[in-house]
Enzyme design. Structure first.
Site, PDB file in Angstrom:
ATOM      1  N   ASP A 388       0.866  -1.179   0.000  1.00  0.00           N
ATOM      2  CA  ASP A 388       0.000   0.000   0.000  1.00  0.00           C
ATOM      3  C   ASP A 388       0.906   1.234   0.000  1.00  0.00           C
ATOM      4  OD1 ASP A 388      -1.644   2.120   0.710  1.00  0.00           O
ATOM      5  OD2 ASP A 388      -2.886   0.908   2.067  1.00  0.00           O
ATOM      6  N   HIS A 389       0.875   1.966  -1.090  1.00  0.00           N
ATOM      7  CA  HIS A 389       1.821   3.071  -1.249  1.00  0.00           C
ATOM      8  C   HIS A 389       1.516   4.243  -0.321  1.00  0.00           C
ATOM      9  CE1 HIS A 389       5.202   4.810  -3.002  1.00  0.00           C
ATOM     10  NE2 HIS A 389       4.851   4.935  -4.268  1.00  0.00           N
ATOM     11  N   ARG A 390       0.361   4.208   0.352  1.00  0.00           N
ATOM     12  CA  ARG A 390       0.089   5.255   1.350  1.00  0.00           C
ATOM     13  C   ARG A 390       0.939   5.027   2.594  1.00  0.00           C
ATOM     14  NH1 ARG A 390      -6.210   4.243   1.971  1.00  0.00           N
ATOM     15  NH2 ARG A 390      -5.321   2.158   2.057  1.00  0.00           N
TER      16      ARG A 390
END
Ligand code: CAO
Length: 416
Positions: A388-390
């Site tokens: 999850d790039h967040r």
């Protein structure tokens, strides 16, 4: 004739559930296929349809009751001819347990049911209608997944989620049926309950999480030699030692080094909940669909312990014998397709986790040795990490796959 309606086997390893709605009342009439009760389990909301038409002579349950397979729910004064046959309860049970054995269903256009927006031709329980009214939602826009196109609570929740995601009050209208048979022979195959639940979860994960997939390989030549030694030891103890337990342990080493991969975003997406436990979810392919049981405290277990547990849990997943709590609580997931094949794939993160490892099939490859200036055969494992790039940035992703590769190249780390 009075028929007793008991709770059938719900499948998927679920043996009890909580009643969320009882849309029928004593003295009321029910038709065959009409919903008698709506249940909520950890995995899904389910409607139990009536196998008979008649008058409800007794209601033995209420909202909030916890019921188990075999519990008596209702008594119905029936009027169906079929009810005179002696095996009605068994038939009812089988019809729920083994939907795939039902006669081949014919495609049924559903648009008549749902095209009347909010009108009486929409099939939904009173609770769903009430919630839709409160939130000013047009049920005619929702395609029901319940029996006979009935709109379930899950359908309504999915619709609300979609509206919130798109930030718009405009959502796509329900899909219209297409008659594929006009172009050739077709066969209609019913999706299992697990297929449907997994499909919804995967779609939500795909839409909500900005995925990045980082690929790498590991030279597992030496680890494979050690695995073969352990495999022999395991064989004597009746345990199959595959490569997966090594991956599970290796992942926990990296998760301890980079704890952000072992976290979840909180409900406001303002904090990270970093976990100090290492429960690894394992994707298991079963005849009813994909299941992800969780193996607890992987960091505290030996390879042989893990092999044994994996055999047990995957066997029970395939036989629908997992307990609901065994499907919860994982902090990271591994999806291994290495026993089947393929050189790489991008797995979808399993929320609320933030990363998942996809494992492909190892192969012998010629690897250049620059000291000796020649090629040597090495056993190479390809793998891919989706995150999850967040929560995780690209640099951490690259460090994770490099560390995993190094750990898998060192069998000493797995000897205990
Ligand atoms: N490279 C080469 N061989 C591999 C391998 C790899 N990466 N991974 C496993 N193998 C080998 C095993 O070692 C075993 O061979 P041996 O008998 O010689 O030891 C053989 O392939 C079969 O392994 P397996 O698949 O039975 O066992 P596993 O522990 O690797 O996997 C399980 C167990 C439950 C994960 C697996 O059976 C399964 O269901 N995989 C599918 C998961 C899936 O569908 N993921 C997709 C999710 S997204 O749709």
């Amino acid at each position: 004739m009075i028929k007793e309606i008991t709770l059938p086997d719900l499948g998927e390893g679920i043996d009890s559930a909580v009643i969320s709605e009882v849309p029928v009342t004593k003295g009321g009439r029910v038709t065959k296929g009409g919903v008698l009760v709506v249940l909520e389990s950890d995995k899904a909301s389910m409607e139990i349809p009536s196998d008979y038409s008649g008058e409800i002579s007794e209601v033995l349950v209420k909202e909030g009751d916890k019921v188990s397979t075999g519990d008596l729910l209702f008594k119905i004064e029936t009027e169906d001819k079929i009810d005179t046959e002696p095996k009605e309860v068994v038939d009812e049970k089988n019809s729920l347990e083994k939907p795939e054995k039902e006669p081949k269903p014919k495609p049924e256009p559903r648009k008549e049911q749902n095209s009347l927006r909010g009108g009486d031709n929409v099939f939904a329980s009173p609770g769903v209608r009430r919630l839709a009214r409160e939130l000013n939602i047009d049920l005619g826009l929702i395609l029901g997944s319940g029996a006979k196109g009935r709109i379930t609570k899950e359908d309504l929740h999915g619709h609300i989620r979609l509206k919130m995601q798109t930030g718009s009050t405009q959502v796509n209208p329900p899909k219209r049926p297409i008659d594929f048979s006009q172009w050739g022979d077709v066969e209609l195959q019913k999706l299992t309950k697990i297929n449907k639940i997994t499909g919804k979860r995967l779609q939500a994960a795909w839409q909500e999480i900005p995925h990045v997939t980082q690929c790498n390989t590991a030279d597992i030549t030496d680890l494979e030699i050690f695995r073969k030694e352990l495999k022999e030891e395991g064989r004597q103890a009746g345990t199959k030692v595959t490569f997966l337990p090594f991956l599970m342990r290796a992942v926990t080493f990296v998760l301890k080094e980079i704890p952000r991969f072992n976290s979840s975003l909180d409900e406001n997406e303002e904090n990270l909940v970093v976990k100090d436990y290492f429960h690894i979810g394992v994707a298991v392919d079963t005849p009813s669909g994909l299941m992800v049981p969780s193996v607890r405290d992987v960091d505290k277990k030996t390879i042989l312990d893990l092999s044994k547990e994996l055999m047990d849990i995957s066997e029970r997943a395939r036989n629908k014998k997992l307990r609901p709590d065994e499907l919860k609580g994982s902090s990271f997931t591994i999806s291994s397709l290495g026993g089947i094949g393929g050189t790489g794939f991008s797995p979808i993160v399993n929320p609320p986790e933030v990363a998942i490892l996809g494992v492909s099939k190892s192969e012998w490859k010629p690897v250049y040795n620059k000291d000796n200036k020649d090629f040597v055969p090495r056993y190479i494992l390809p793998f891919s990490l989706s995150y999850d790039h967040r929560v995780v940035d690209g640099a951490s992703g690259a460090v994770f796959v490099e560390r995993l590769s190094a750990i898998l190249g060192d069998p000493e780390l797995f000897k205990e």
